[in-house]
Design an enzyme around this catalytic site. Structure first.
Site, PDB file in Angstrom:
ATOM      1  N   THR A  68      40.654  35.142  49.883  1.00  0.00           N
ATOM      2  CA  THR A  68      39.251  35.581  49.835  1.00  0.00           C
ATOM      3  C   THR A  68      38.520  35.052  51.052  1.00  0.00           C
ATOM      4  O   THR A  68      38.732  33.898  51.429  1.00  0.00           O
ATOM      5  CB  THR A  68      38.569  35.013  48.563  1.00  0.00           C
ATOM      6  OG1 THR A  68      39.266  35.514  47.428  1.00  0.00           O
ATOM      7  CG2 THR A  68      37.107  35.394  48.488  1.00  0.00           C
ATOM      8  N   VAL A 105      38.997  41.038  37.073  1.00  0.00           N
ATOM      9  CA  VAL A 105      37.978  40.385  37.886  1.00  0.00           C
ATOM     10  C   VAL A 105      38.429  38.950  38.127  1.00  0.00           C
ATOM     11  O   VAL A 105      38.780  38.240  37.177  1.00  0.00           O
ATOM     12  CB  VAL A 105      36.606  40.407  37.167  1.00  0.00           C
ATOM     13  CG1 VAL A 105      35.576  39.605  37.950  1.00  0.00           C
ATOM     14  CG2 VAL A 105      36.135  41.847  36.980  1.00  0.00           C
ATOM     15  N   ASP A 121      37.749  35.059  40.286  1.00  0.00           N
ATOM     16  CA  ASP A 121      36.657  34.085  40.340  1.00  0.00           C
ATOM     17  C   ASP A 121      35.581  34.468  41.362  1.00  0.00           C
ATOM     18  O   ASP A 121      34.424  34.063  41.228  1.00  0.00           O
ATOM     19  CB  ASP A 121      37.209  32.711  40.740  1.00  0.00           C
ATOM     20  CG  ASP A 121      37.873  32.771  42.121  1.00  0.00           C
ATOM     21  OD1 ASP A 121      38.785  33.601  42.288  1.00  0.00           O
ATOM     22  OD2 ASP A 121      37.468  32.035  43.030  1.00  0.00           O
ATOM     23  N   GLY A 143      41.963  31.370  45.987  1.00  0.00           N
ATOM     24  CA  GLY A 143      43.198  31.016  45.281  1.00  0.00           C
ATOM     25  C   GLY A 143      43.318  31.845  44.016  1.00  0.00           C
ATOM     26  O   GLY A 143      42.724  32.923  43.921  1.00  0.00           O
TER      27      GLY A 143
END
Ligand code: SD4
Length: 316
Positions: free
Chosen positions: A156, A185, A187, A208
């Site tokens: 991310t 979905v 984090d 992660g």
């Protein structure tokens, strides 16, 4: 634990370098923090070569690209996010627009896409030929998409910024886990887990395995520590190592998790359970540096690897 310099930007992974460079120039030119942070994230979203964010990102089990993104303003604590959206060119821009509302700030799937269309956000086919090919190869090897678990190549982009007045903000964007279940979905768009910014305390963000990050609401936990006066580096290490120890105690293994943080004075921190987690820092004078946290047996060291050292690690 090394004490670090003061910075205006910190961002995850080597892929954020171009975006941080751009954001540091924008801040230096007197542009707003919101513009700098969202531009940094958009730069990564637009680049096809970064195969875990935006254009060219990782497809889900149906071979579709579903993305999550969020934005938070640390002065107002207003936040917005989009979840499992398809074909929006810059999901972080939509998340940022949603953060201005009092209600309906986090939108998922079709609803988020309708909002984006109504507000004239750009759409494009985000699935590149390379991403299609990656999907084809992975699913052929595993005998079909449903048989294959998500693999480790997901990342991310998380960008934390702080301006001269001490205002803080955070933007994140990802295509999540490769071959994830449609509608999954992670984090990243979940406030307090993938991101959190409070100009009175600091900001933090995570990358992660989202399911494991969410179990510890890691970003909010780190910001809470900084609110109590803990330096950013110590806050990252304590929260991450404590969470990992707890997960091990209660249920065996946990996936990869890395965090970045910045305190309200611009002190930075980063922690990981990988051997090496690269991140980028920048300031308003246009100085940008690639750094990394090196981790062994839960002990972290912040390093600035040279070209030869980077090659050894083969990380994005
Ligand atoms: C997710 N946290 O969707 C994201 C993926 C990621 O490094 O950051 N991977 O779970």
């Amino acid at each position: 634990m090394k004490t670090l310099d003061r910075w205006n930007l910190i961002a995850t992974w080597k892929m954020s370098l171009g975006g941080v460079r751009r954001a540091s120039r924008l801040l230096g030119d007197g542009k707003s923090l919101e513009e700098a942070v969202t531009e940094a994230v958009k730069t990564v979203e637009d680049e096809a070569a970064y195969c875990s964010v935006g254009y060219g990102g990782l497809p889900n089990r149906n071979g579709e690209l579903e993305m999550d993104a969020a934005y938070m303003d640390g002065d107002t604590l207003k936040a917005g996010g989009v979840m499992a959206v398809r074909d929006i060119r810059n999901p972080v821009a939509v998340a940022c627009a949603l953060s201005k509302y009092e209600r309906n700030c986090f939108l998922a799937g079709e609803g988020a896409m309708v909002f984006a269309r109504q507000h004239q956000f750009a759409f494009r086919n985000m699935l590149t030929p390379a991403a299609r090919e990656k999907f084809r190869k992975a699913t052929a090897k595993a005998g079909g998409p449903a048989c294959r678990d998500a693999y480790d190549g997901h990342d991310t982009v998380c960008v934390i910024g702080r301006d001269q007045q001490g205002s803080m903000a955070c933007g994140v964007s990802t295509s999540g886990l490769f071959l994830k279940h449609p509608g999954r979905v992670g984090d990243s768009p979940v406030i307090g887990s993938g991101f959190y910014a409070d100009s009175c305390a600091g900001a933090a963000a995570a990358t992660g395995v989202g399911e494991d990050i969410m179990r510890g609401c890691l970003s909010h936990a780190i910001v809470e520590r900084m609110a109590d006066g803990c330096p950013a580096q110590e806050a990252c290490e304590r929260v991450l190592t404590g969470h990992i120890a707890k997960l091990r105690r209660i249920g065996g293994s946990c996936g990869s998790m890395s965090v970045i943080a910045m305190d309200r004075e611009g002190g930075i921190g980063a922690a990981t359970n990988l051997k090496l987690f690269p991140f980028v820092v920048g300031n308003m004078a246009g100085e940008c540096r690639m750094m990394a946290v090196k981790q062994a047996d839960g002990r972290m060291e912040i390093i600035e690897p040279d070209e030869e050292e980077w090659k050894k690690y083969e990380v994005d």
